[in-house]
Design a protein around this motif. Structure first.
Motif, PDB file in Angstrom:
ATOM      1  N   MET A 140     -18.729 -22.626  53.088  1.00  0.00           N
ATOM      2  CA  MET A 140     -19.172 -21.547  52.209  1.00  0.00           C
ATOM      3  C   MET A 140     -17.985 -21.019  51.408  1.00  0.00           C
ATOM      4  O   MET A 140     -16.904 -20.822  51.958  1.00  0.00           O
ATOM      5  N   THR A 141     -18.185 -20.812  50.115  1.00  0.00           N
ATOM      6  CA  THR A 141     -17.114 -20.321  49.258  1.00  0.00           C
ATOM      7  C   THR A 141     -16.798 -18.864  49.561  1.00  0.00           C
ATOM      8  O   THR A 141     -17.696 -18.027  49.669  1.00  0.00           O
ATOM      9  N   THR A 142     -15.512 -18.561  49.716  1.00  0.00           N
ATOM     10  CA  THR A 142     -15.080 -17.200  49.995  1.00  0.00           C
ATOM     11  C   THR A 142     -15.200 -16.336  48.749  1.00  0.00           C
ATOM     12  O   THR A 142     -14.680 -16.684  47.693  1.00  0.00           O
ATOM     13  N   LYS A 143     -15.878 -15.213  48.876  1.00  0.00           N
ATOM     14  CA  LYS A 143     -15.978 -14.253  47.771  1.00  0.00           C
ATOM     15  C   LYS A 143     -14.811 -13.280  47.863  1.00  0.00           C
ATOM     16  O   LYS A 143     -14.622 -12.624  48.884  1.00  0.00           O
ATOM     17  N   ILE A 144     -14.036 -13.203  46.782  1.00  0.00           N
ATOM     18  CA  ILE A 144     -12.865 -12.336  46.783  1.00  0.00           C
ATOM     19  C   ILE A 144     -12.950 -11.315  45.656  1.00  0.00           C
ATOM     20  O   ILE A 144     -13.268 -11.639  44.521  1.00  0.00           O
ATOM     21  N   TRP A 145     -12.696 -10.094  46.001  1.00  0.00           N
ATOM     22  CA  TRP A 145     -12.736  -8.963  45.079  1.00  0.00           C
ATOM     23  C   TRP A 145     -11.377  -8.850  44.388  1.00  0.00           C
ATOM     24  O   TRP A 145     -10.359  -8.604  45.022  1.00  0.00           O
ATOM     25  N   VAL A 146     -11.360  -9.047  43.080  1.00  0.00           N
ATOM     26  CA  VAL A 146     -10.133  -8.937  42.292  1.00  0.00           C
ATOM     27  C   VAL A 146     -10.063  -7.517  41.740  1.00  0.00           C
ATOM     28  O   VAL A 146     -10.903  -7.123  40.926  1.00  0.00           O
ATOM     29  N   THR A 147      -9.055  -6.758  42.171  1.00  0.00           N
ATOM     30  CA  THR A 147      -9.045  -5.317  41.938  1.00  0.00           C
ATOM     31  C   THR A 147      -8.154  -4.860  40.792  1.00  0.00           C
ATOM     32  O   THR A 147      -8.175  -3.677  40.440  1.00  0.00           O
ATOM     33  N   ARG A 148      -7.366  -5.751  40.191  1.00  0.00           N
ATOM     34  CA  ARG A 148      -6.374  -5.305  39.223  1.00  0.00           C
ATOM     35  C   ARG A 148      -7.002  -4.949  37.885  1.00  0.00           C
ATOM     36  O   ARG A 148      -8.170  -5.244  37.641  1.00  0.00           O
ATOM     37  N   THR A 149      -6.234  -4.327  37.022  1.00  0.00           N
ATOM     38  CA  THR A 149      -6.747  -3.894  35.719  1.00  0.00           C
ATOM     39  C   THR A 149      -6.972  -5.082  34.791  1.00  0.00           C
ATOM     40  O   THR A 149      -6.367  -6.138  34.946  1.00  0.00           O
ATOM     41  N   GLU A 150      -7.847  -4.880  33.824  1.00  0.00           N
ATOM     42  CA  GLU A 150      -8.016  -5.863  32.770  1.00  0.00           C
ATOM     43  C   GLU A 150      -6.924  -5.665  31.714  1.00  0.00           C
ATOM     44  O   GLU A 150      -6.416  -4.562  31.549  1.00  0.00           O
ATOM     45  N   PRO A 151      -6.525  -6.746  30.999  1.00  0.00           N
ATOM     46  CA  PRO A 151      -7.083  -8.097  31.024  1.00  0.00           C
ATOM     47  C   PRO A 151      -6.525  -8.996  32.126  1.00  0.00           C
ATOM     48  O   PRO A 151      -6.947 -10.134  32.264  1.00  0.00           O
ATOM     49  N   ALA A 152      -5.584  -8.481  32.921  1.00  0.00           N
ATOM     50  CA  ALA A 152      -4.979  -9.309  33.960  1.00  0.00           C
ATOM     51  C   ALA A 152      -5.998  -9.766  34.997  1.00  0.00           C
ATOM     52  O   ALA A 152      -5.881 -10.858  35.556  1.00  0.00           O
ATOM     53  N   ALA A 153      -7.026  -8.937  35.245  1.00  0.00           N
ATOM     54  CA  ALA A 153      -8.017  -9.292  36.269  1.00  0.00           C
ATOM     55  C   ALA A 153      -8.746 -10.585  35.931  1.00  0.00           C
ATOM     56  O   ALA A 153      -9.001 -11.414  36.811  1.00  0.00           O
ATOM     57  N   THR A 154      -9.069 -10.766  34.665  1.00  0.00           N
ATOM     58  CA  THR A 154      -9.776 -11.986  34.259  1.00  0.00           C
ATOM     59  C   THR A 154      -8.893 -13.213  34.462  1.00  0.00           C
ATOM     60  O   THR A 154      -9.360 -14.266  34.922  1.00  0.00           O
ATOM     61  N   LEU A 155      -7.607 -13.093  34.140  1.00  0.00           N
ATOM     62  CA  LEU A 155      -6.678 -14.206  34.347  1.00  0.00           C
ATOM     63  C   LEU A 155      -6.527 -14.519  35.832  1.00  0.00           C
ATOM     64  O   LEU A 155      -6.483 -15.683  36.238  1.00  0.00           O
ATOM     65  N   SER A 156      -6.481 -13.463  36.648  1.00  0.00           N
ATOM     66  CA  SER A 156      -6.392 -13.670  38.092  1.00  0.00           C
ATOM     67  C   SER A 156      -7.655 -14.350  38.623  1.00  0.00           C
ATOM     68  O   SER A 156      -7.587 -15.220  39.499  1.00  0.00           O
ATOM     69  N   ALA A 157      -8.795 -13.946  38.105  1.00  0.00           N
ATOM     70  CA  ALA A 157     -10.057 -14.556  38.538  1.00  0.00           C
ATOM     71  C   ALA A 157     -10.056 -16.053  38.264  1.00  0.00           C
ATOM     72  O   ALA A 157     -10.549 -16.847  39.080  1.00  0.00           O
ATOM     73  N   GLU A 158      -9.493 -16.442  37.138  1.00  0.00           N
ATOM     74  CA  GLU A 158      -9.409 -17.872  36.826  1.00  0.00           C
ATOM     75  C   GLU A 158      -8.537 -18.606  37.842  1.00  0.00           C
ATOM     76  O   GLU A 158      -8.865 -19.715  38.279  1.00  0.00           O
TER      77      GLU A 158
END
Length: 218
Positions: free
Chosen positions: A1-19
């Motif tokens: 099962m894929t681990t769901k992880i909550w990315v908490t940082r501010t945008e736009p950095a959060a989107t880059l981290s999500a990638e």
């Protein structure tokens, strides 16, 4: 099962981290615990000033045009942002503010630490004690976001990039936290956490943060 992880940082950095988390095999859920608001600069930064940036947000909101002046950045991500803005003489301290204060070359020119309203460490005070003409210029403020667009019980882990985000996370009732694994960029970020599994990156960068998620539990 894929681990769901909550990315908490501010945008736009959060989107880059999500990638980055997606490439590592996680299912990221972007829900910043912080928002950033640009502030009007209260003074002029001299053209001959050496600059210090301790966050990419400081670079984004500095209001300066890149040039060849000396720029010191606390970490590689901030250094990349400074180069993208057009600064050509950029040195990274690899995520350590104390190392940053030790690598600054002797100069009689003013030094300006461009930052948010909240900083960790004593960069300006340390430089002044060393005889530098240093001051801080606040160009943005960070605010807590306390309404989370998710069911926390449906996620497995949380990625934390700042002590302030960790403080905000701990405002959640303990019943929402016990099942989480917290991946922290540094020991300072992990310090306020309790009631959950905590993993700390060996270096303050995203590559190391993701790597600590792959390390077997001790």
């Amino acid at each position: 099962m894929t681990t769901k992880i909550w990315v908490t940082r501010t945008e736009p950095a959060a989107t880059l981290s999500a990638e980055a988390w997606t490439k590592a095999g996680f299912y990221p859920i972007v829900a910043p615990l912080l928002s950033v608001e640009k502030l009007d600069s209260k003074s002029i930064i001299p053209d001959d000033a050496t600059l210090i940036f301790t966050s990419a947000n400081g670079v984004r909101h500095c209001g300066l045009i890149g040039d060849d002046r000396q720029v010191y950045c606390v970490g590689d991500a901030t250094a990349l942002m400074a180069k993208a803005l057009g600064f050509t003489s950029v040195t990274s301290a690899d995520g350590d503010w104390k190392k940053l204060t030790n690598i600054i070359a002797k100069t009689s020119d003013p030094i300006v630490h461009i930052s948010g309203s909240i900083v960790r460490g004593q960069i300006v005070d340390t430089l002044r004690a060393q005889g530098f003409d240093a001051r801080r210029e606040i160009v943005y403020q960070t605010r807590a976001v306390t309404s989370w667009p998710m069911d926390v019980n449906q996620i497995d882990a949380v990625a934390l990039y700042s002590p302030m985000a960790a403080d905000i996370l701990m405002a959640l009732p303990p019943r929402y936290l016990g099942h989480l694994t917290a991946y922290c960029l540094s020991e300072n970020i992990a310090a306020p956490l309790s009631g959950m599994t905590i993993r700390i990156a060996h270096a303050p960068n995203e590559r190391a943060l993701i790597a600590c998620s792959e390390t077997p539990e001790p």
